[in-house]
Enzyme design. Structure first.
Site, PDB file in Angstrom:
ATOM      1  N   ASP A  46       0.822  -1.210   0.000  1.00 57.13           N
ATOM      2  CA  ASP A  46       0.000   0.000   0.000  1.00 57.13           C
ATOM      3  C   ASP A  46       0.859   1.265   0.000  1.00 57.13           C
ATOM      4  OD1 ASP A  46       1.041  -0.252   2.520  1.00 57.13           O
ATOM      5  OD2 ASP A  46      -0.809   0.249   3.580  1.00 57.13           O
ATOM      6  N   HIS A 250      22.588   2.686 -19.006  1.00 52.02           N
ATOM      7  CA  HIS A 250      21.577   3.029 -18.007  1.00 52.02           C
ATOM      8  C   HIS A 250      21.797   2.259 -16.708  1.00 52.02           C
ATOM      9  CE1 HIS A 250      18.538   4.622 -21.223  1.00 52.02           C
ATOM     10  NE2 HIS A 250      19.550   5.437 -21.008  1.00 52.02           N
ATOM     11  N   ASP A 267      25.825  10.487 -14.122  1.00 53.17           N
ATOM     12  CA  ASP A 267      24.800  11.120 -14.971  1.00 53.17           C
ATOM     13  C   ASP A 267      23.641  11.449 -14.036  1.00 53.17           C
ATOM     14  OD1 ASP A 267      22.763  11.792 -16.740  1.00 53.17           O
ATOM     15  OD2 ASP A 267      23.297  10.261 -18.209  1.00 53.17           O
ATOM     16  N   ASP A 278      20.283  17.956 -16.840  1.00 49.08           N
ATOM     17  CA  ASP A 278      20.739  16.632 -17.271  1.00 49.08           C
ATOM     18  C   ASP A 278      22.223  16.752 -17.574  1.00 49.08           C
ATOM     19  OD1 ASP A 278      21.045  14.087 -18.178  1.00 49.08           O
ATOM     20  OD2 ASP A 278      19.856  14.317 -20.000  1.00 49.08           O
ATOM     21  N   HIS A 357      24.750   5.536 -28.826  1.00 47.80           N
ATOM     22  CA  HIS A 357      23.562   6.352 -28.590  1.00 47.80           C
ATOM     23  C   HIS A 357      23.649   7.659 -29.375  1.00 47.80           C
ATOM     24  CE1 HIS A 357      25.754   9.077 -25.848  1.00 47.80           C
ATOM     25  NE2 HIS A 357      26.270   8.005 -25.264  1.00 47.80           N
ATOM     26  N   HIS A 361      19.286  15.379 -27.046  1.00 48.85           N
ATOM     27  CA  HIS A 361      17.832  15.302 -26.910  1.00 48.85           C
ATOM     28  C   HIS A 361      17.340  16.601 -26.294  1.00 48.85           C
ATOM     29  CE1 HIS A 361      18.196  14.658 -22.545  1.00 48.85           C
ATOM     30  NE2 HIS A 361      19.105  13.736 -22.801  1.00 48.85           N
ATOM     31  N   HIS A 368      13.921  13.823 -21.291  1.00 46.93           N
ATOM     32  CA  HIS A 368      13.817  13.726 -22.752  1.00 46.93           C
ATOM     33  C   HIS A 368      12.548  14.490 -23.102  1.00 46.93           C
ATOM     34  CE1 HIS A 368      16.441   9.842 -23.141  1.00 46.93           C
ATOM     35  NE2 HIS A 368      17.110  10.891 -22.681  1.00 46.93           N
ATOM     36  N   GLU A 391      25.955  15.225 -25.596  1.00 46.88           N
ATOM     37  CA  GLU A 391      26.486  14.195 -24.707  1.00 46.88           C
ATOM     38  C   GLU A 391      27.190  13.071 -25.462  1.00 46.88           C
ATOM     39  OE1 GLU A 391      23.382  11.633 -22.949  1.00 46.88           O
ATOM     40  OE2 GLU A 391      21.947  13.115 -23.674  1.00 46.88           O
ATOM     41  N   TYR A 395      32.581   4.002 -24.915  1.00 48.91           N
ATOM     42  CA  TYR A 395      32.329   2.896 -23.989  1.00 48.91           C
ATOM     43  C   TYR A 395      33.028   1.642 -24.509  1.00 48.91           C
ATOM     44  CZ  TYR A 395      28.621   6.310 -23.353  1.00 48.91           C
ATOM     45  OH  TYR A 395      27.932   7.477 -23.196  1.00 48.91           O
ATOM     46  N   ARG A 413      31.401   9.669 -20.575  1.00 47.67           N
ATOM     47  CA  ARG A 413      30.394  10.529 -21.200  1.00 47.67           C
ATOM     48  C   ARG A 413      30.532  11.923 -20.601  1.00 47.67           C
ATOM     49  NH1 ARG A 413      26.512   7.434 -20.709  1.00 47.67           N
ATOM     50  NH2 ARG A 413      25.351   8.171 -18.893  1.00 47.67           N
ATOM     51  N   GLU A 415      28.289  15.418 -20.696  1.00 46.75           N
ATOM     52  CA  GLU A 415      26.969  15.910 -21.120  1.00 46.75           C
ATOM     53  C   GLU A 415      26.724  17.306 -20.572  1.00 46.75           C
ATOM     54  OE1 GLU A 415      22.325  14.403 -21.080  1.00 46.75           O
ATOM     55  OE2 GLU A 415      23.758  13.587 -19.620  1.00 46.75           O
TER      56      GLU A 415
END
Length: 445
Positions: A46, A250, A267, A278, A357, A361, A368, A391, A395, A413, A415
């Site tokens: 709950d 991710h 990130d 971001d 990638h 964006h 996004h 970004e 990798y 990365r 960004e």
């Protein structure tokens, strides 16, 4: 304490007025747009997830409570109707204050308001008089889609009584998302506040991210700093990835101990007034990049800098991505990750082995953010007021036996959040360390 919107009520009214104007322009005759709130999501048993308002509904109304529905009617003297939860002293003791019907009118500018329980009784009166229904089918709430379907079916069944369902259905995103794409000064104020909180979080992590620390400790620092100055926490679940975890795009376990010699990729962006930053930064846990790490980092930074420098009205996100891909592919060849002709490697997408990638964006209420990337089948030209990320990354999986041994397990990365201006651009996140020298200096504080 009354429940009030994050911005002045006039900000939201001017947005609704413009949406109504465009509705009339797109669909002459009576029309209505319906915007339901996000449904409440159960985390377990709950216990509910912390509620976050639907971005379109918030952009139009400033209203953030669950179970809300906004309707914009392009005719008559009551264009803005808001359906809300009723005031309930007992429920408010458990779950917090509610605006109620009176607050919806007084504080949020509704021309009329109803308790949400009256939605099925009142909505047919509004929709049944219209020629066009603006509603986003296939959104985040299948149950509301079904509700709209039942409403239309009911209206059609009453055609002999002179009641009709709208013969035309349009996606309101054609209007609202186009408007959301170009940020107003008040939105930029909130983004800048979110970025200031984000900067504190990244700096704290660069200072604390030493060998022996855990990813979750840095995650905790981010949470603390993102709440400073009225922030609401993170705008998306943070990625805190040490070593080879940074090669998982991710990754979000955020629980591994940081080892000596590893890079740490973070990130993470703070949210302020529902607008999110971001930002990704990558730094050496030891405080200094190794030669191999520095070479990889500089390559990614070169790609980022070239894309940022090229940002101006008339350029496109697609064009910037192509620029990043070219620079990264050339660098992959120099580093020994790829062999062959650069043009061929780009044409055949071979670079995707180490850069899989897109480069950019849109950014705003959503990480996004809303807005089309093409216009008439062609890349959308950038315009002043648009905010987006740049970004690039690199990798190299730890088990990639085709890569030079010194590069295996490196994930990088960088960004930044970029505002398009009439003169060119502004890097909103430039104050967050990003060059090799500045990152190492931040780590040594």
């Amino acid at each position: 304490m009354p429940v009030t919107p994050a911005f002045e009520a006039t900000v939201f009214k001017s947005r609704r007025d413009e949406v109504l104007r465009r509705m009339r322009e797109m669909a002459p005759g009576p029309s209505i747009a319906i915007f339901p709130g996000m449904p409440v999501a159960t985390r377990n048993s709950d216990v509910e997830h912390a509620y976050r308002a639907d971005s379109d509904l918030f952009w139009l109304t400033g209203f953030e409570e669950p179970e809300a529905v906004a309707a914009l009617y392009a005719e008559g003297d009551k264009p803005f109707t808001l359906f809300v939860r009723p005031r309930d002293r007992e429920r408010e003791t458990w779950t917090g204050r509610r605006a109620g019907v009176d607050g919806a009118v007084r504080n949020f500018g509704a021309d009329q308001a109803f308790e949400i329980g009256k939605l099925d009784a009142e909505l047919p009166k509004l929709v049944g008089s219209c020629q066009t229904l603006f509603y986003r089918l296939g959104g985040d709430d299948p149950e509301f889609d079904a509700r709209i379907s039942r409403l239309l079916r009911s209206l059609r069944a009453r055609s002999r009584a002179g009641v009709n369902a709208p013969p035309r259905i349009e996606d309101p995103g054609q209007i609202v998302h186009e408007l959301r794409l170009r940020k107003e000064p008040r939105e930029l104020d909130s983004l800048r506040l979110a970025i200031a909180q984000t900067r504190r979080g990244h700096l704290a992590c660069m200072k604390a991210g030493r060998p022996g620390a855990y990813e979750y400790e840095l995650h905790g620092l981010l949470e603390r700093e993102f709440r400073q100055g009225g922030g609401r926490g993170w705008g998306y679940y943070p990625i805190v990835a040490a070593g080879e975890n940074a090669t998982v795009l991710h990754y979000n376990d955020n629980r591994v101990q940081i080892r000596d010699g590893e890079l740490v990729l973070i990130d993470a962006g703070a949210e302020h007034d529902l607008y999110t930053a971001d930002v990704t930064r990558t730094f050496p846990a030891s405080g200094r990049f190794s030669d191999a790490q520095r070479a990889c980092y500089q390559l990614v930074l070169d790609a980022a800098d070239a894309c940022i420098a090229a940002t101006r009205p008339g350029e496109s996100i697609e064009g910037l991505h192509e620029k990043a891909v070219r620079i990264l592919t050339e660098g992959m060849v120099k580093l020994g990750l790829l062999q062959g002709d650069v043009d061929t490697l780009v044409k055949e997408n071979t670079y995707r082995r180490y850069y899989m990638h897109r480069t950019s964006h849109w950014l705003g209420l959503d990480v996004h953010d809303a807005g089309s990337y093409t216009v008439d089948g062609k890349p959308r030209p950038l315009e002043p007021g648009m905010v987006f990320t740049i970004e690039p990354g690199l990798y190299v999986p730890a088990d990639d036996d085709k890569a030079p041994a010194a590069l295996r397990g490196i994930g990088i990365r960088i960004e930044d959040d970029i505002l398009v201006t009439a003169e060119g651009h502004e890097n909103l996140t430039v104050a967050i360390p990003r060059t090799v020298a500045d990152v190492e200096a931040a780590c040594s504080r």
